[in-house]
Design a protein around this motif. Structure first.
Motif, PDB file in Angstrom:
ATOM      1  N   THR A 193      49.682  90.496  46.714  1.00  0.00           N
ATOM      2  CA  THR A 193      50.137  89.144  47.002  1.00  0.00           C
ATOM      3  C   THR A 193      49.186  88.426  47.950  1.00  0.00           C
ATOM      4  N   PHE A 244      57.081  83.231  53.239  1.00  0.00           N
ATOM      5  CA  PHE A 244      58.349  83.679  52.668  1.00  0.00           C
ATOM      6  C   PHE A 244      58.220  84.800  51.653  1.00  0.00           C
ATOM      7  N   LEU A 245      57.027  85.314  51.404  1.00  0.00           N
ATOM      8  CA  LEU A 245      56.911  86.454  50.505  1.00  0.00           C
ATOM      9  C   LEU A 245      56.614  87.729  51.249  1.00  0.00           C
ATOM     10  N   ILE A 295      47.267  84.834  47.338  1.00  0.00           N
ATOM     11  CA  ILE A 295      47.418  83.703  48.257  1.00  0.00           C
ATOM     12  C   ILE A 295      46.061  83.286  48.804  1.00  0.00           C
ATOM     13  N   LEU A 354      54.270  80.281  50.554  1.00  0.00           N
ATOM     14  CA  LEU A 354      54.317  81.585  49.909  1.00  0.00           C
ATOM     15  C   LEU A 354      53.951  82.704  50.886  1.00  0.00           C
TER      16      LEU A 354
END
Length: 83
Positions: free
Chosen positions: A32, A82-83, A36, A79
């Protein structure tokens, strides 16, 4: 004679190339954070395009690209948080 915006053109090309490489690597690794980072690199590329448009006196295009860069940056930050 070199133009004053040559560095921004180079920055745009480098940022988009890095975004492709980092994005593909992030997708392969299912990371992730790398995805990002790729989103941030795309935002930097669009920001460089806005600066080039500003130097070539295309103010409307520059403002639209700047708004797109800020929007993508905000989405990437959302992102990241909150990820």
């Amino acid at each position: 004679m070199r133009q004053s915006f040559d560095k921004f053109i180079l920055g745009e090309i480098v940022a988009i190339a890095l975004a492709v490489v980092v994005g593909l690597f992030g997708l392969i690794q299912a990371s992730t954070l790398l995805i990002i980072l790729s989103i941030y690199l795309i935002s930097i590329s669009i920001l460089c395009d806005a600066m080039v448009a500003r130097f070539t006196y295309n103010q409307t295009h520059a403002l639209k690209q700047f708004a797109r860069a800020i929007t993508i940056f905000i989405v990437g930050t959302f992102l990241l948080i909150f990820l």
